[in-house]
Design a protein around this motif. Structure first.
Motif, PDB file in Angstrom:
ATOM      1  N   LEU A 520       0.852  -1.201   0.000  1.00  0.00           N
ATOM      2  CA  LEU A 520       0.000   0.000   0.000  1.00  0.00           C
ATOM      3  C   LEU A 520       0.887   1.250   0.000  1.00  0.00           C
ATOM      4  O   LEU A 520       0.940   2.020   0.958  1.00  0.00           O
ATOM      5  CB  LEU A 520      -0.922  -0.010   1.219  1.00  0.00           C
ATOM      6  CG  LEU A 520      -1.918  -1.178   1.286  1.00  0.00           C
ATOM      7  CD1 LEU A 520      -2.626  -1.201   2.629  1.00  0.00           C
ATOM      8  CD2 LEU A 520      -2.928  -1.086   0.152  1.00  0.00           C
ATOM      9  N   LYS A 521       1.570   1.454  -1.096  1.00  0.00           N
ATOM     10  CA  LYS A 521       2.568   2.524  -1.191  1.00  0.00           C
ATOM     11  C   LYS A 521       1.961   3.917  -1.020  1.00  0.00           C
ATOM     12  O   LYS A 521       2.623   4.834  -0.546  1.00  0.00           O
ATOM     13  CB  LYS A 521       3.280   2.457  -2.538  1.00  0.00           C
ATOM     14  CG  LYS A 521       3.953   1.123  -2.841  1.00  0.00           C
ATOM     15  CD  LYS A 521       5.116   0.852  -1.904  1.00  0.00           C
ATOM     16  CE  LYS A 521       5.841  -0.434  -2.308  1.00  0.00           C
ATOM     17  NZ  LYS A 521       6.944  -0.750  -1.378  1.00  0.00           N
ATOM     18  N   ASN A 522       0.712   4.056  -1.405  1.00  0.00           N
ATOM     19  CA  ASN A 522       0.103   5.390  -1.404  1.00  0.00           C
ATOM     20  C   ASN A 522      -0.887   5.602  -0.267  1.00  0.00           C
ATOM     21  O   ASN A 522      -1.545   6.640  -0.224  1.00  0.00           O
ATOM     22  CB  ASN A 522      -0.609   5.629  -2.739  1.00  0.00           C
ATOM     23  CG  ASN A 522       0.346   5.608  -3.911  1.00  0.00           C
ATOM     24  OD1 ASN A 522       1.191   6.467  -4.068  1.00  0.00           O
ATOM     25  ND2 ASN A 522       0.208   4.576  -4.747  1.00  0.00           N
ATOM     26  N   ILE A 523      -0.990   4.639   0.630  1.00  0.00           N
ATOM     27  CA  ILE A 523      -2.005   4.740   1.668  1.00  0.00           C
ATOM     28  C   ILE A 523      -1.696   5.878   2.633  1.00  0.00           C
ATOM     29  O   ILE A 523      -0.549   6.113   3.025  1.00  0.00           O
ATOM     30  CB  ILE A 523      -2.159   3.402   2.422  1.00  0.00           C
ATOM     31  CG1 ILE A 523      -3.475   3.413   3.216  1.00  0.00           C
ATOM     32  CG2 ILE A 523      -0.955   3.124   3.312  1.00  0.00           C
ATOM     33  CD1 ILE A 523      -3.905   2.047   3.688  1.00  0.00           C
ATOM     34  N   ASN A 524      -2.741   6.606   2.988  1.00  0.00           N
ATOM     35  CA  ASN A 524      -2.608   7.735   3.902  1.00  0.00           C
ATOM     36  C   ASN A 524      -3.066   7.376   5.314  1.00  0.00           C
ATOM     37  O   ASN A 524      -2.511   7.863   6.299  1.00  0.00           O
ATOM     38  CB  ASN A 524      -3.419   8.920   3.371  1.00  0.00           C
ATOM     39  CG  ASN A 524      -3.449  10.096   4.311  1.00  0.00           C
ATOM     40  OD1 ASN A 524      -4.383  10.262   5.090  1.00  0.00           O
ATOM     41  ND2 ASN A 524      -2.402  10.902   4.257  1.00  0.00           N
ATOM     42  N   ALA A 525      -4.098   6.546   5.403  1.00  0.00           N
ATOM     43  CA  ALA A 525      -4.635   6.168   6.715  1.00  0.00           C
ATOM     44  C   ALA A 525      -4.985   4.691   6.725  1.00  0.00           C
ATOM     45  O   ALA A 525      -5.665   4.194   5.818  1.00  0.00           O
ATOM     46  CB  ALA A 525      -5.870   7.012   7.040  1.00  0.00           C
ATOM     47  N   LEU A 526      -4.517   3.980   7.751  1.00  0.00           N
ATOM     48  CA  LEU A 526      -4.797   2.554   7.921  1.00  0.00           C
ATOM     49  C   LEU A 526      -5.295   2.340   9.345  1.00  0.00           C
ATOM     50  O   LEU A 526      -4.612   2.665  10.313  1.00  0.00           O
ATOM     51  CB  LEU A 526      -3.534   1.728   7.665  1.00  0.00           C
ATOM     52  CG  LEU A 526      -3.637   0.216   7.950  1.00  0.00           C
ATOM     53  CD1 LEU A 526      -4.681  -0.425   7.038  1.00  0.00           C
ATOM     54  CD2 LEU A 526      -2.276  -0.455   7.774  1.00  0.00           C
ATOM     55  N   ASP A 527      -6.517   1.791   9.442  1.00  0.00           N
ATOM     56  CA  ASP A 527      -7.124   1.571  10.753  1.00  0.00           C
ATOM     57  C   ASP A 527      -7.646   0.132  10.820  1.00  0.00           C
ATOM     58  O   ASP A 527      -8.609  -0.226  10.143  1.00  0.00           O
ATOM     59  CB  ASP A 527      -8.278   2.557  10.964  1.00  0.00           C
ATOM     60  CG  ASP A 527      -8.783   2.541  12.411  1.00  0.00           C
ATOM     61  OD1 ASP A 527      -8.424   1.618  13.166  1.00  0.00           O
ATOM     62  OD2 ASP A 527      -9.559   3.456  12.769  1.00  0.00           O
TER      63      ASP A 527
END
Length: 595
Positions: A520-527
């Motif tokens: 997930l190279k471009n992910i901004n938020a992971l919950d």
């Protein structure tokens, strides 16, 4: 017959008279030629001064002495006097100021300098051009006040000054431009009031003042503009009510007053007094009362935007007669009364064969979504009924709306399963069903909607596993499945999709966090908080170089905190609490600049 004798003296006198007459004629011709030459020189010098105020531009390659200035690119001359009557340099990427010498082009009838990068002020010398009928300076970066001198151009038919940085008040003197047909001052920083003198602009057909800082009320005097076709006063600071007499100008086709603080009610007979109406937009004001059923008489109506007001009552059931209607937006009002028949008007809208956008969000609509919703126009691409009190199931007939790209039914009381038939909406890009009481499994058919870039099913009562078919989304930017009863592990391909926001929190998910999360190279938020995940935090998460928000609290992760987390240079919020982690916090994490 007796011949009259002619003396030498008489012959000499006659010769002198002829010579004198010839000299006078010669001098007059010479003077006219000199005058024309000087006038042409004036035009040429004015054009050269205009050129000198502008940075080098390929347009000026032809502006040289080898060609007559009437042959220069963008210059138009009259056939009789060879004087400059037009200057058309639209969209030529010109950067500079407008020379005041433009006021010396005394035969100018039109100036078109739109879509360039002219800055500075509009030269007041333009006011000397009494023949000027068309001035277009739209889409530049011009500043300063509107020159009062422009009111001297009494032959003005069109004045376009929109999309600049003009300031100050609109001169009351503009009200003397009796021949003016089109006035465009939109997207500036103009202040003050709409001049009451505008009521004298008897030829005006277009009045475009949107996106300024104009305040006060709409003058009653505007009702004298009996030729008005297009009026746009939106995105200002106007207050008060719309003069009732303004609704009697039957020539109006486009009426825009959005984003002001206007109040009052709409006339019950508006569809009769505006028989030629094509677009009517009053959104983001404080209008109250009911939606007039007479809108159905405005047979040419294409856009009806009544959103963000305080309208009440039921939506008229006769709007289906508007065959040309393509935009109907009544979001953010107080329409409906949480009754079972509140959405019955949808059935009549099935006759609006050109309908593309239907916005019903944030009202008091109750009852169920009628199955006739599937009979709406096949052209419908936007459908929003969020934030109401709608109950019942999602009708499977929605599958008929094949061109939908946005479907929002969030925050209602919808129950039952998500229809498998939604997977047939191949053009869908946004699907939001959050905040309902939906049950059952997430249909694997949703994986067929490969164009999706936002899927929000959060805050429901969904159960079962996350279908692996969700990993089919190639353009997904946001996936939110939080606050459900989902079980099982995260499919590896789900954490491999191109996503900016991934929220799986508050479920019953188990297993480990897949090492594929590093893709997930471009992910901004992971919950993934508040689940039942076990195992260690994968070090591959350090490859998520764009990650700013990471929440993994409330699980059963164990082992040490990976030192690789220190590679997340953009991280702003990190919560690892309520796990079974051991050891110390890696020292390098103290160097994270935003944490």
């Amino acid at each position: 017959m007796k011949l009259q004798n002619t003396t030498p003296k008489q012959i000499h006198s006659s010769t002198l008279n002829s010579l004198a007459l010839f000299s006078i004629i010669f001098l007059l011709c010479q003077r006219g030629s000199t005058s024309a030459h000087l006038s042409n020189q004036t035009d040429k010098l004015a054009l050269l001064e205009f050129k000198h105020q502008i940075a080098n531009n390929p347009v000026f390659n032809s502006w040289n002495t080898s060609l007559h200035f009437c042959q220069w690119k963008g210059v138009q001359c009259g056939h009789r006097h060879r004087r400059v009557i037009g200057l058309n340099l639209t969209g030529q990427n010109m950067f500079g100021t407008i020379s005041p010498h433009i006021g010396n082009l005394s035969f100018l009838r039109f100036i078109n300098l739109q879509r360039n990068n002219f800055h500075g002020e509009i030269p007041h010398q333009i006011g000397y051009l009494y023949r000027l009928s068309h001035l277009d300076l739209t889409n530049n970066t011009l500043g300063g006040p509107l020159p009062v001198n422009l009111s001297r151009c009494f032959n003005f038919r069109a004045l376009y000054l929109g999309h600049n940085y003009l300031v100050g008040m609109i001169p009351v003197e503009f009200g003397s431009l009796k021949k003016l047909s089109r006035l465009d001052l939109h997207s500036n920083s103009l202040t003050g009031f709409i001049p009451t003198s505008f009521g004298n602009l008897s030829s005006l057909t277009v009045n475009f003042l949107e996106e300024n800082h104009i305040r006060g009320t709409i003058p009653n005097e505007l009702d004298r503009l009996t030729n008005l076709v297009f009026i746009a006063l939106g995105e200002n600071n106007l207050t008060g009510t719309i003069p009732s007499s303004l609704f009697n100008i039957s020539t109006i086709t486009n009426f825009f007053v959005t984003s002001n603080q206007l109040t009052g009610t709409l006339p019950a007979n508006i569809g009769l007094t505006f028989p030629n109406l094509q677009e009517f937009a009053i959104g983001l004001n404080n209008f109250h009362g009911e939606i007039p059923g007479s809108f159905s008489n405005a047979s040419q109506l294409q856009k009806l935007d009544l959103s963000a007001n305080m309208l009440t009552g039921q939506v008229p059931a006769n709007l289906g007669s508007l065959q040309n209607l393509n935009w109907f937006n009544i979001e953010k009002n107080l329409l409906g009364n949480n009754a079972t028949d509140n959405l019955s008007f949808i059935t009549s809208l099935s006759n609006c064969s050109n309908l593309q956008k239907l916005g019903l969000t944030a009202n008091n609509f109750g009852g169920e979504i009628p199955s006739s919703i599937g009979n709406l126009s096949v052209q419908l691409n936007f459908l929003a009924l969020a934030l109401n009190h709608i109950s019942g199931i999602i009708p499977a007939t929605i599958e008929s709306l094949a061109n939908l790209y946005s479907l929002n039914l969030a925050n209602n009381l919808l129950s039952g399963p998500i229809p498998n038939s939604l997977g047939k909406l191949q053009n869908l890009q946004v699907l939001v069903l959050k905040g309902n009481k939906l049950r059952g499994k997430i249909p694997s058919s949703l994986g067929n909607i490969t164009m999706l870039y936002a899927l929000d099913l959060s805050d429901n009562k969904l159960e079962g596993n996350i279908p692996a078919s969700i990993g089919n989304y190639e353009k997904l930017n946001m996936l939110d499945l939080s606050q459900n009863n989902l079980i099982g592990s995260i499919p590896n391909n789900v954490v491999s999709i191109f996503s900016l926001h991934l929220n799986l929190s508050r479920n019953l998910l188990t297993g480990s966090l897949p090492v594929e999360v590093g893709r997930l190279k471009n992910i901004n938020a992971l919950d993934v908080s508040n689940n039942k995940f076990i195992g260690s935090i994968p070090e591959t998460i350090a490859a998520c170089s764009s990650l700013e928000y990471l929440y993994i609290q409330g699980n059963f992760f164990q082992g040490i905190i990976p030192s690789a987390l220190a590679a997340l240079k953009g991280i702003r919020e990190l919560d690892l609490s309520r796990n079974n982690l051991s050891g110390e916090i890696p020292e390098d994490m103290e160097k994270l600049p935003y944490l």
